[in-house]
Design a protein around this motif. Structure first.
Motif, PDB file in Angstrom:
ATOM      1  N   LEU A  84       0.807  -1.225   0.000  1.00 58.68           N
ATOM      2  CA  LEU A  84       0.000   0.000   0.000  1.00 58.68           C
ATOM      3  C   LEU A  84       0.843   1.279   0.000  1.00 58.68           C
ATOM      4  CD1 LEU A  84      -3.036  -0.781   2.341  1.00 58.68           C
ATOM      5  CD2 LEU A  84      -3.089  -0.194  -0.081  1.00 58.68           C
ATOM      6  N   PRO A  85       1.940   1.385   0.747  1.00 55.02           N
ATOM      7  CA  PRO A  85       2.722   2.626   0.713  1.00 55.02           C
ATOM      8  C   PRO A  85       3.205   2.993  -0.693  1.00 55.02           C
ATOM      9  CG  PRO A  85       3.377   1.289   2.586  1.00 55.02           C
ATOM     10  CD  PRO A  85       2.463   0.448   1.759  1.00 55.02           C
ATOM     11  N   LEU A  86       3.632   1.994  -1.460  1.00 60.73           N
ATOM     12  CA  LEU A  86       4.096   2.254  -2.823  1.00 60.73           C
ATOM     13  C   LEU A  86       2.950   2.781  -3.678  1.00 60.73           C
ATOM     14  CD1 LEU A  86       6.665   0.989  -4.948  1.00 60.73           C
ATOM     15  CD2 LEU A  86       4.511   0.041  -5.747  1.00 60.73           C
ATOM     16  N   VAL A  87       1.774   2.169  -3.522  1.00 60.55           N
ATOM     17  CA  VAL A  87       0.619   2.550  -4.330  1.00 60.55           C
ATOM     18  C   VAL A  87       0.135   3.945  -3.977  1.00 60.55           C
ATOM     19  CG1 VAL A  87      -1.755   1.952  -4.881  1.00 60.55           C
ATOM     20  CG2 VAL A  87      -0.073   0.161  -4.568  1.00 60.55           C
ATOM     21  N   LEU A  88       0.022   4.218  -2.699  1.00 57.31           N
ATOM     22  CA  LEU A  88      -0.452   5.530  -2.279  1.00 57.31           C
ATOM     23  C   LEU A  88       0.518   6.629  -2.697  1.00 57.31           C
ATOM     24  CD1 LEU A  88      -1.820   4.671   1.293  1.00 57.31           C
ATOM     25  CD2 LEU A  88      -3.122   5.080  -0.808  1.00 57.31           C
ATOM     26  N   HIS A 148      15.768 -10.465   5.733  1.00 57.85           N
ATOM     27  CA  HIS A 148      14.602 -11.233   6.184  1.00 57.85           C
ATOM     28  C   HIS A 148      14.047 -10.736   7.515  1.00 57.85           C
ATOM     29  CE1 HIS A 148      17.881 -13.099   8.429  1.00 57.85           C
ATOM     30  NE2 HIS A 148      16.967 -13.595   9.260  1.00 57.85           N
ATOM     31  N   ALA A 149      14.726  -9.774   8.140  1.00 57.20           N
ATOM     32  CA  ALA A 149      14.265  -9.292   9.451  1.00 57.20           C
ATOM     33  C   ALA A 149      14.064  -7.778   9.482  1.00 57.20           C
ATOM     34  CB  ALA A 149      15.267  -9.704  10.523  1.00 57.20           C
ATOM     35  N   THR A 150      13.986  -7.124   8.328  1.00 55.51           N
ATOM     36  CA  THR A 150      13.837  -5.669   8.288  1.00 55.51           C
ATOM     37  C   THR A 150      12.508  -5.236   8.912  1.00 55.51           C
ATOM     38  OG1 THR A 150      15.178  -5.517   6.279  1.00 55.51           O
ATOM     39  CG2 THR A 150      13.725  -3.664   6.752  1.00 55.51           C
ATOM     40  N   ASP A 151      12.532  -4.118   9.632  1.00 55.78           N
ATOM     41  CA  ASP A 151      11.308  -3.572  10.223  1.00 55.78           C
ATOM     42  C   ASP A 151      10.344  -3.186   9.092  1.00 55.78           C
ATOM     43  OD1 ASP A 151       9.884  -0.753  11.136  1.00 55.78           O
ATOM     44  OD2 ASP A 151       9.962  -2.258  12.729  1.00 55.78           O
ATOM     45  N   LEU A 152       9.125  -3.710   9.140  1.00 55.33           N
ATOM     46  CA  LEU A 152       8.174  -3.517   8.048  1.00 55.33           C
ATOM     47  C   LEU A 152       7.695  -2.068   7.935  1.00 55.33           C
ATOM     48  CD1 LEU A 152       6.091  -6.809   8.356  1.00 55.33           C
ATOM     49  CD2 LEU A 152       7.925  -6.261   6.756  1.00 55.33           C
ATOM     50  N   THR A 153       7.618  -1.357   9.063  1.00 52.78           N
ATOM     51  CA  THR A 153       7.235   0.056   9.010  1.00 52.78           C
ATOM     52  C   THR A 153       8.279   0.865   8.253  1.00 52.78           C
ATOM     53  OG1 THR A 153       6.075  -0.152  11.125  1.00 52.78           O
ATOM     54  CG2 THR A 153       6.639   2.071  10.378  1.00 52.78           C
TER      55      THR A 153
END
Length: 694
Positions: free
Chosen positions: A305-309, A351-356
């Motif tokens: 969603l962030p990419l799309v918005l 594989h462990a990056t913070d998703l926010t």
């Protein structure tokens, strides 16, 4: 076209665009499940995407050239039909080769949808006004990109199964077909058609060989091998021959003269890198979220969603500002910086990056793409004439798709190699043999089918390798930034067609081409925009074609002098035809659409006011062309009807009377009443047989 007419046509265009976008976003998020069901590998994963990009890339310039020769509406509907057939067949695939083949067919239609939407919009809306409508396009991108992964995820997670990811697009495509048939009305310019099939074949062949080589090298055969030499050599020969053919044929698929324009060349380079960054980087996001992070397809869709918005907000806001200011470069430079920063930040993910934090990075990429994608096409359309609109628009889309296809193939190979390397390193550190595990873990998408001890290793390998993909995409995006920085900004014009009026010294005017300018007016004297004007010479050969601007003005160029015929057509109004006499100096000529008038009255003799029967009346325009004629009856009455409004000369001749001529003005509506009085012919002139020209 009025705003209401544009919006009606836009509805069908946006539905078709929605279908094209949904086909990619729905399927891309379902690919891990599809490949697990059909026992696909990493190379086949990229080929499902590459097959569509390959055929859409190769056919894009052909669709664009055809749009310069045939009906844009018919071609758009043909593209929808091909796309729909490919989608329906994709849903019944029983193996990976079948799926790849049907995706290739789908790509042929997709190439038409991508190329023709830009051409149709350019035929309806002037560049300066196009920004206000780009918001609708951005909204469709946002809806398709947001809803696509969610719909795809829901379909895959539901009892319907992944096959409905292909079939769900079919009814929308049918609706788009019907709506376009009823709302899109563009004039068709009839001219001799010469399609460069040899150049198109060589171009498609060369591009196909390059993409196949990039996809297979490093896996099926070594990068440095005789097989690579054969692929690259064949591609170079085919493309070199294509350039030779394109430089000599009358109707090239890719007009090489367009590359003399610096803005066009830089826009092509920028689009090439945007396509690589956009397709090559984003296509692996679904794979990252599902394989590395273990999310469901629906959850993976939400994570984008962030990419799309960012893309939707950037394209919509930029379009509104550009319509008011006419400036595109500030947005493109900002887009290049944002895209570059976002991709390099994404190169740090594992594989462990913070998703926010990853959402912030994706937002930057989305903003960059929103500022760049449509504006790169817009600046090209702003610098070319309407006759090259299809070719130029499709060339930019072609190189963007080419960058995407090459990016997916190359970055897919990089990802596969990096995953295998990561698995080998992890197992070696644990003191376990890596051979079979690398083949099994790096070549399958059925992670749950692997041994429990191997699953976290494979997931971590995919996650850690994804950063490398974005790193390579970031390096390529540097080209985009440099291209837009060095691009010279040209203010967006307010006319559909470029001003082709030559600028020459006054002393040389009679020796060069003649400029014909004027206005197109309706029956009430108001300017009419979007009217197609065709200028032909005395032999019927087409000399030039143009469109009237918002203020009704047009500009055409003729390479010869003498009488020419000017034809104006628009919508459902009857066409207007006029004869113009060109003398080598700039001429002004107005045309009236949809309104005629006339002159009625009686011809009588002077003094006695007796009716003159058998008098011949002719009405000629300023160029000396007869617009109407009539013979009076026994009561001397006449009626000249169906004459376009304007200034004319009324000439009357009758036996026994001196010829008579006087100016008259014809207005629209009811014919004006005008009596003509003839003088008796002097006796000496009646019998002498001499013609006095004094």
């Amino acid at each position: 076209m009025s705003h209401r007419q544009i919006m009606k046509a836009f509805s069908g265009l946006l539905l078709a665009l929605l279908v094209a976008m949904l086909s990619s976003t729905i399927v891309s998020n379902a690919l891990p499940t599809i490949l697990a069901d059909l026992h696909g590998s990493q190379s086949q994963y990229t080929w499902v995407v590459t097959a569509t990009l390959l055929t859409s890339t190769a056919t894009t310039p052909i669709w664009g050239k055809l749009s310069d020769l045939f009906s844009k509406k018919l071609l758009y509907q043909v593209a929808i039909v091909i796309f729909t057939i490919g989608s329906a067949l994709g849903g019944i695939s029983q193996s990976m080769p079948e799926l790849i083949a049907f995706r290739a067919l789908q790509g042929v239609g997709l190439g038409g949808l991508q190329a023709l939407i830009q051409v149709v919009i350019a035929a309806m809306i002037a560049p300066r006004d196009r920004g206000r409508y780009s918001g609708y396009t951005g909204a469709v991108f946002a809806v398709a990109t947001v809803s696509g992964p969610l719909i795809g995820g829901l379909i895959v997670d539901s009892p319907l199964g992944w096959r409905w990811c292909f079939w769900v697009c079919v009814p929308i495509a049918v609706i788009a077909f019907v709506v376009l048939g009823r709302t899109l009305h563009l004039p068709v310019l009839k001219r001799k058609v010469r399609i460069d099939w040899l150049g198109a074949t060589l171009l498609v062949g060369g591009v196909a060989l390059l993409l196949i080589w990039v996809s297979l090298a490093g896996a099926t055969f070594a990068w440095a091998s005789w097989t690579s030499v054969a692929y690259v050599g064949g591609a170079v020969i085919a493309l070199a021959l294509a350039v030779l053919v394109e430089s000599r044929v009358a109707e090239p698929v890719v007009p090489l003269r367009l590359f003399r324009n610096r803005t066009f060349t830089l826009a092509v380079l920028g689009s090439l890198a945007v396509g690589t960054a956009m397709f090559g980087g984003s296509v692996f996001l679904g794979q990252y979220y599902q394989i590395s992070r273990g999310f469901s397809p629906t959850h993976a869709g939400l994570m984008t969603l962030p990419l799309v918005l960012g893309l939707a907000l950037a394209s919509t806001s930029a379009g509104q500002v550009i319509s008011r200011t006419g400036r595109t470069k500030p947005f493109m430079v900002a887009g290049g910086i944002s895209l570059l920063a976002g991709l390099f930040l994404l190169s740090t993910v594992d594989h462990a990056t913070d998703l926010t934090l990853m959402g912030v990075y994706l937002g930057l990429v989305g903003i960059g793409l929103g500022f760049l994608m449509q504006n790169l096409v817009l600046v090209v359309q702003n610098t070319v004439a309407m006759k090259d609109m299809g070719s130029s628009s499709s060339v930019v889309t072609f190189f963007r798709s080419l960058g995407g296809a090459a990016g997916v193939s190359a970055l897919g190979a990089v990802l596969s190699t990096k995953v295998a390397s990561n698995i080998t390193s992890s197992l070696t550190r644990l003191g376990l043999p890596a051979g079979d595990a690398v083949h099994g873990g790096g070549g399958t998408f059925d992670i749950d089918g692997l041994p429990a001890a191997l699953q976290p290793i494979v997931r971590a390998a995919f996650g850690d390798a994804t950063g490398t993909v974005f790193l390579f995409a970031g390096f390529i995006a540097v080209v985009t930034l440099l291209a837009v920085v060095f691009m010279k900004e040209v203010p967006l014009r307010r006319t559909l067609d470029a001003d082709t009026t030559p600028t020459v010294a006054p002393a040389l005017t009679a020796e060069v081409t003649t400029a014909l300018r004027g206005r197109v007016l309706d029956s009430d004297g108001r300017p009419v925009s979007g009217v197609v004007l065709t200028l032909t010479d005395a032999s019927g050969r087409q000399v030039d074609v143009g469109r009237s601007a918002r203020n009704g003005e047009f500009a055409l160029v003729a390479g010869s002098t003498g009488e020419h015929v000017l034809l104006a057509t628009v919508g459902s109004l009857p066409p207007a035809v006029s004869t113009v006499r060109l003398t080598g100096t700039p001429a002004w000529h107005d045309l009236l659409l949809g309104g005629t008038g006339g002159v009625t009255g009686r011809v009588r003799t002077a003094g006695r006011h007796a009716a003159v029967a058998g008098a011949a009346l002719t009405l000629t325009d300023s160029a000396g062309t007869v617009s109407a004629s009539h013979l009076t009856g026994g009561d001397g009455g006449y009626a000249l009807d169906g004459v376009p409004a304007g200034s004319y000369t009324l000439t009357v001749t009758a036996y026994g009377h001196a010829p008579h001529a006087e100016p008259v003005t014809v207005s629209t509506g009811a014919p004006a009443h005008h009596d003509v009085v003839l003088e008796a012919e002097p006796e000496f002139a009646r019998h002498s047989g001499t013609l006095n020209l004094g």
